[in-house]
Write a protein that holds these residues in place. Structure first.
Motif, mmCIF file in Angstrom:
data_model
loop_
_atom_site.group_PDB
_atom_site.id
_atom_site.type_symbol
_atom_site.label_atom_id
_atom_site.label_comp_id
_atom_site.label_asym_id
_atom_site.label_seq_id
_atom_site.Cartn_x
_atom_site.Cartn_y
_atom_site.Cartn_z
ATOM 1 N N VAL A 5 -108.929 56.062 -0.615
ATOM 2 C CA VAL A 5 -107.683 55.813 -1.333
ATOM 3 C C VAL A 5 -106.803 57.060 -1.259
ATOM 4 N N VAL A 6 -105.533 56.866 -0.899
ATOM 5 C CA VAL A 6 -104.577 57.966 -0.808
ATOM 6 C C VAL A 6 -103.461 57.731 -1.822
ATOM 7 N N HIS A 7 -103.220 58.722 -2.664
ATOM 8 C CA HIS A 7 -102.131 58.663 -3.638
ATOM 9 C C HIS A 7 -101.042 59.655 -3.243
ATOM 10 N N GLU A 8 -99.794 59.191 -3.264
ATOM 11 C CA GLU A 8 -98.657 60.073 -3.008
ATOM 12 C C GLU A 8 -98.344 60.839 -4.301
ATOM 13 N N THR A 9 -98.299 62.176 -4.199
ATOM 14 C CA THR A 9 -98.034 63.014 -5.366
ATOM 15 C C THR A 9 -96.993 64.062 -5.002
ATOM 16 N N GLU A 43 -93.993 57.056 -8.281
ATOM 17 C CA GLU A 43 -94.029 55.680 -8.741
ATOM 18 C C GLU A 43 -93.627 54.745 -7.607
ATOM 19 N N ASP A 44 -93.899 53.465 -7.770
ATOM 20 C CA ASP A 44 -93.600 52.482 -6.734
ATOM 21 C C ASP A 44 -92.134 52.554 -6.325
ATOM 22 N N GLY A 45 -91.909 52.671 -5.017
ATOM 23 C CA GLY A 45 -90.552 52.691 -4.497
ATOM 24 C C GLY A 45 -89.807 53.978 -4.720
ATOM 25 N N GLU A 46 -90.497 54.998 -5.198
ATOM 26 C CA GLU A 46 -89.862 56.265 -5.541
ATOM 27 C C GLU A 46 -90.156 57.306 -4.466
ATOM 28 N N GLY A 47 -89.131 58.032 -4.049
ATOM 29 C CA GLY A 47 -89.329 59.103 -3.094
ATOM 30 C C GLY A 47 -89.898 60.343 -3.761
#
Length: 333
Positions: A5-9, A43-47
């Motif tokens: 699992v990869v999370h964008e931070t 967050e979803d859809g957030e750059g």
């Protein structure tokens, strides 16, 4: 990576000038029990850039201005992003994921022009840490190493690019208007007739209107454009624009950004910060705005953090409050 699992931070290294020195914003992480730079998941859809600004505001209550990485001077195209780097970091199970996963972390660097103005309640304790204190603060080693490196780069990254050409005519006009501003204010109180007070009002209104037109055409007239003395004159005109509080607040934003860029005197921003706060009925930061009591003695308007005010005054190069009050009292006798 299979089913990893990869999370964008995002992680934001946010700096502010405290007088002549830089400090880095750190927040205490309640679960890890150590200091971190503000950041978190997108967050979803957030750059990543939007997430960085949101995370700094949510974690600290501060508004950050992101800095793009510096391209070579000869490069003909502007940077399209303020992300300085993207790194992959293994992460333990947390509130966002019940098993080990990977953070794809977007590292950004920014500045807080007005570190004493908080927009909303911070989520945790906020610390402003100078470079020499990094080794004494409980930080992850990667944060410590990168922060130390960035302290060495920040002056160059905030400097004006390109520097404006010096405008001697504009400097001369600022100094002329400063002299007029001071001439009316140095007239003894006993000689201030109603006619004189009308002249005083007219001087302030004319100077404010002229400064407003100047800013609309050139932006804030900093030291690179008009020199140190004339840049101080611009601050003085803004300091005395009390009859237009919205414009005075605009001047403060521009002046604070100029201080960040090394293009204005930090004391001037501090003085205008206190003046604007007091005009808004708020507690001041540095104790520079004084009020005269019924017995004629001077005292500061209420200060936000009385236990810290002397340390802050020292960092900005102000005299101790007692000395300052004595100097002002002597000048008005």
């Amino acid at each position: 990576m299979g089913d990893l699992v990869v999370h964008e931070t995002t992680s934001c290294f946010a700096f502010a000038r405290f007088g002549q020195e830089w400090r880095l914003c750190l927040v205490e992480h309640p679960r890890l029990g150590r200091g971190l730079v503000p950041g978190g998941p997108t967050e979803d859809g957030e750059g990543a850039l939007t997430a960085a600004v949101r995370e700094v505001l949510g974690k600290t209550g501060l508004r950050v201005r992101l800095l793009p990485p510096r391209l070579p001077e000869w490069y003909p195209h502007p940077a399209a992003s303020s992300v300085w780097n993207v790194v992959s970091m293994p992460a333990a199970a947390d509130s966002c994921c019940v098993r080990r996963h990977l953070h794809r972390d977007h590292i950004v660097v920014g500045v807080v022009d007005r570190p004493f103005v908080v927009h909303g309640a911070p989520e945790g304790t906020v610390h402003w840490v100078e470079r020499s204190a990094l080794d004494r603060f409980n930080l992850p080693e990667d944060t410590r190493v990168l922060a130390s490196e960035l302290f060495g780069l920040i002056d160059d990254r905030v400097a004006l690019q390109p520097r404006p050409a010096r405008d001697e005519d504009l400097a001369a006009e600022l100094l002329r208007r400063q002299e007029e501003d001071q001439t009316v204010r140095l007239v003894p109180a006993a000689e201030r007739t109603p006619e004189f007070m009308e002249r005083w009002r007219a001087v302030d209104e004319a100077n404010t209107a002229w400064l407003s037109e100047l800013i609309a055409a050139h932006g804030w007239p900093g030291e690179a454009l008009v020199g140190r003395r004339a840049a101080g004159a611009a601050w003085l005109l803004a300091q005395h624009a009390d009859h237009r509080p919205d414009f005075q607040r605009e001047c403060l934003e521009l002046l604070a950004a100029a201080v960040t860029a090394g293009d204005a005197e930090p004391q001037h921003s501090a003085l205008l910060e206190d003046r604007v706060l007091v005009a808004q009925g708020k507690r001041q930061v540095f104790g520079t705005q004084l009020v005269q009591g019924p017995d004629g003695t001077l005292a500061p308007h209420p200060v936000r953090h009385p236990d810290d005010v002397e340390a802050l005054r020292a960092a900005w190069g102000f005299d101790p409050l007692e000395t300052y009050i004595g100097q002002v009292s002597s000048s008005i006798r």
